[in-house]
Motif scaffolding. Structure first.
Motif, PDB file in Angstrom:
ATOM      1  N   THR A  51      -8.650   2.353  -5.911  1.00 61.80           N
ATOM      2  CA  THR A  51      -7.599   1.541  -5.305  1.00 61.80           C
ATOM      3  C   THR A  51      -6.254   1.744  -5.999  1.00 61.80           C
ATOM      4  O   THR A  51      -6.191   1.790  -7.226  1.00 61.80           O
ATOM      5  CB  THR A  51      -7.990   0.048  -5.379  1.00 61.80           C
ATOM      6  OG1 THR A  51      -9.279  -0.105  -4.800  1.00 61.80           O
ATOM      7  CG2 THR A  51      -7.008  -0.824  -4.647  1.00 61.80           C
ATOM      8  N   ALA A  52      -5.196   1.824  -5.197  1.00 60.71           N
ATOM      9  CA  ALA A  52      -3.843   1.892  -5.734  1.00 60.71           C
ATOM     10  C   ALA A  52      -3.501   0.516  -6.304  1.00 60.71           C
ATOM     11  O   ALA A  52      -3.515  -0.467  -5.571  1.00 60.71           O
ATOM     12  CB  ALA A  52      -2.864   2.276  -4.633  1.00 60.71           C
ATOM     13  N   SER A  54      -0.656  -0.880  -7.545  1.00 57.88           N
ATOM     14  CA  SER A  54       0.587  -1.559  -7.182  1.00 57.88           C
ATOM     15  C   SER A  54       1.388  -0.713  -6.209  1.00 57.88           C
ATOM     16  O   SER A  54       1.082   0.464  -5.978  1.00 57.88           O
ATOM     17  CB  SER A  54       1.406  -1.874  -8.439  1.00 57.88           C
ATOM     18  OG  SER A  54       1.686  -0.706  -9.166  1.00 57.88           O
ATOM     19  N   ALA A  55       2.429  -1.308  -5.638  1.00 51.06           N
ATOM     20  CA  ALA A  55       3.259  -0.641  -4.641  1.00 51.06           C
ATOM     21  C   ALA A  55       3.765   0.692  -5.173  1.00 51.06           C
ATOM     22  O   ALA A  55       4.196   0.804  -6.320  1.00 51.06           O
ATOM     23  CB  ALA A  55       4.427  -1.530  -4.245  1.00 51.06           C
ATOM     24  N   TYR A 116      -3.981   7.005   0.611  1.00 52.12           N
ATOM     25  CA  TYR A 116      -2.894   6.141   1.064  1.00 52.12           C
ATOM     26  C   TYR A 116      -1.962   5.796  -0.095  1.00 52.12           C
ATOM     27  O   TYR A 116      -2.323   5.886  -1.266  1.00 52.12           O
ATOM     28  CB  TYR A 116      -3.450   4.857   1.684  1.00 52.12           C
ATOM     29  CG  TYR A 116      -4.054   3.909   0.667  1.00 52.12           C
ATOM     30  CD1 TYR A 116      -3.339   2.809   0.216  1.00 52.12           C
ATOM     31  CD2 TYR A 116      -5.315   4.135   0.130  1.00 52.12           C
ATOM     32  CE1 TYR A 116      -3.879   1.955  -0.739  1.00 52.12           C
ATOM     33  CE2 TYR A 116      -5.863   3.289  -0.807  1.00 52.12           C
ATOM     34  CZ  TYR A 116      -5.144   2.201  -1.245  1.00 52.12           C
ATOM     35  OH  TYR A 116      -5.669   1.372  -2.200  1.00 52.12           O
ATOM     36  N   ARG A 118       0.100   2.642  -1.531  1.00 50.64           N
ATOM     37  CA  ARG A 118       0.131   1.190  -1.397  1.00 50.64           C
ATOM     38  C   ARG A 118       1.563   0.730  -1.152  1.00 50.64           C
ATOM     39  O   ARG A 118       2.504   1.174  -1.817  1.00 50.64           O
ATOM     40  CB  ARG A 118      -0.429   0.522  -2.647  1.00 50.64           C
ATOM     41  CG  ARG A 118      -0.546  -0.980  -2.466  1.00 50.64           C
ATOM     42  CD  ARG A 118      -1.319  -1.607  -3.575  1.00 50.64           C
ATOM     43  NE  ARG A 118      -1.461  -3.021  -3.330  1.00 50.64           N
ATOM     44  CZ  ARG A 118      -2.530  -3.706  -3.642  1.00 50.64           C
ATOM     45  NH1 ARG A 118      -3.555  -3.098  -4.191  1.00 50.64           N
ATOM     46  NH2 ARG A 118      -2.587  -4.988  -3.401  1.00 50.64           N
ATOM     47  N   SER A 126       5.759  -1.950   5.283  1.00 52.12           N
ATOM     48  CA  SER A 126       4.340  -1.930   4.913  1.00 52.12           C
ATOM     49  C   SER A 126       3.469  -2.462   6.040  1.00 52.12           C
ATOM     50  O   SER A 126       3.836  -3.431   6.705  1.00 52.12           O
ATOM     51  CB  SER A 126       4.106  -2.788   3.668  1.00 52.12           C
ATOM     52  OG  SER A 126       4.766  -2.253   2.554  1.00 52.12           O
ATOM     53  N   TYR A 149      -7.836  -2.907   0.519  1.00 54.93           N
ATOM     54  CA  TYR A 149      -7.169  -2.121  -0.509  1.00 54.93           C
ATOM     55  C   TYR A 149      -5.664  -2.357  -0.547  1.00 54.93           C
ATOM     56  O   TYR A 149      -4.931  -1.571  -1.135  1.00 54.93           O
ATOM     57  CB  TYR A 149      -7.490  -0.638  -0.319  1.00 54.93           C
ATOM     58  CG  TYR A 149      -8.967  -0.410  -0.124  1.00 54.93           C
ATOM     59  CD1 TYR A 149      -9.865  -0.651  -1.165  1.00 54.93           C
ATOM     60  CD2 TYR A 149      -9.485  -0.023   1.103  1.00 54.93           C
ATOM     61  CE1 TYR A 149     -11.236  -0.490  -0.993  1.00 54.93           C
ATOM     62  CE2 TYR A 149     -10.842   0.155   1.274  1.00 54.93           C
ATOM     63  CZ  TYR A 149     -11.712  -0.082   0.233  1.00 54.93           C
ATOM     64  OH  TYR A 149     -13.058   0.071   0.411  1.00 54.93           O
ATOM     65  N   GLY A 150      -5.210  -3.425   0.087  1.00 54.75           N
ATOM     66  CA  GLY A 150      -3.798  -3.782   0.069  1.00 54.75           C
ATOM     67  C   GLY A 150      -3.015  -3.178   1.206  1.00 54.75           C
ATOM     68  O   GLY A 150      -3.535  -2.396   2.007  1.00 54.75           O
ATOM     69  N   VAL A 152      -0.329  -0.855   3.273  1.00 54.30           N
ATOM     70  CA  VAL A 152      -0.102   0.588   3.254  1.00 54.30           C
ATOM     71  C   VAL A 152       1.367   0.848   3.555  1.00 54.30           C
ATOM     72  O   VAL A 152       1.918   0.327   4.527  1.00 54.30           O
ATOM     73  CB  VAL A 152      -1.014   1.302   4.281  1.00 54.30           C
ATOM     74  CG1 VAL A 152      -0.731   2.791   4.306  1.00 54.30           C
ATOM     75  CG2 VAL A 152      -2.474   1.032   3.950  1.00 54.30           C
ATOM     76  N   GLN A 153       1.983   1.653   2.706  1.00 46.94           N
ATOM     77  CA  GLN A 153       3.405   1.967   2.827  1.00 46.94           C
ATOM     78  C   GLN A 153       3.671   2.774   4.093  1.00 46.94           C
ATOM     79  O   GLN A 153       2.914   3.685   4.422  1.00 46.94           O
ATOM     80  CB  GLN A 153       3.867   2.773   1.606  1.00 46.94           C
ATOM     81  CG  GLN A 153       5.329   3.161   1.624  1.00 46.94           C
ATOM     82  CD  GLN A 153       6.246   1.968   1.535  1.00 46.94           C
ATOM     83  OE1 GLN A 153       6.012   1.055   0.765  1.00 46.94           O
ATOM     84  NE2 GLN A 153       7.279   1.956   2.347  1.00 46.94           N
TER      85      GLN A 153
END
Length: 173
Positions: A51-52, A54-55, A116, A118, A126, A149-150, A152-153
């Motif tokens: 997992t990523a 942070s942004a 991806y 984040r 996002s 996973y948060g 996606v940018q």
């Protein structure tokens, strides 16, 4: 008379297609390589992910398929769509990735990866993704999995995500 003959032909064609397609899945067969793999014949595992955190960070989500049925073929890329907040974004294939034709006997496995970037939570660029929808090449059925996973940018908008799908690779020998 012509109407009856057309109706009989249509019914016969429908019965032939039903007999060939199995449980409603759309698949093709070339006789020696098996039909296209479909979700009614494979077990799927999404993750565990890298997992990523942070942004701006990149994450990877592996998707593994294990054939549980008769031999089948993966010929092309998996289709993947991220969904969230009423928006659906179809993922592109990774730059430079080349699809290969994989034949899976019963028990064989293959995988691909969703990569991806984040995004920042609440940012207009996002996508607040909550679901990953996958389709297999040569089959029209799909399966949905929770995306945890948060966000996606997006590149220029949330509907143009910085996420892609790799080619299938065969696991094992």
């Amino acid at each position: 008379m012509r109407t009856i003959s057309l109706a009989v032909t249509a019914v016969a064609s429908a019965l032939l297609l039903t007999a060939c397609g199995g449980s409603g899945s759309s698949s093709s067969s070339d006789g020696k390589n098996g039909s296209a793999c479909s979700f009614d014949g494979v077990a799927v595992q999404v993750g565990p992910a890298s997992t990523a955190p942070s942004a701006g960070d990149t994450g990877e989500v592996p998707v593994s398929l294990t054939n549980q049925s008769k031999p089948c073929t993966l010929d092309g890329f998996a289709g993947a769509t991220l969904e969230g907040g009423g928006t659906k974004v179809a993922l592109s294939t990774q730059k430079g990735a080349k699809a290969q034709k994989l034949k899976l006997a019963k028990g064989d496995a293959a995988s691909f990866t969703v990569t991806y970037v984040r995004g920042k939570a609440g940012d207009k660029l996002s996508l607040a993704a909550t679901k990953l929808v996958i389709t297999l090449p040569g089959s029209s059925d799909s399966a949905s999995y929770k995306w945890s996973y948060g966000p996606v940018q997006g590149k220029g908008s949330a509907s143009d995500s910085e996420a892609s799908v790799s080619a299938f690779t065969q696991a094992g020998d």
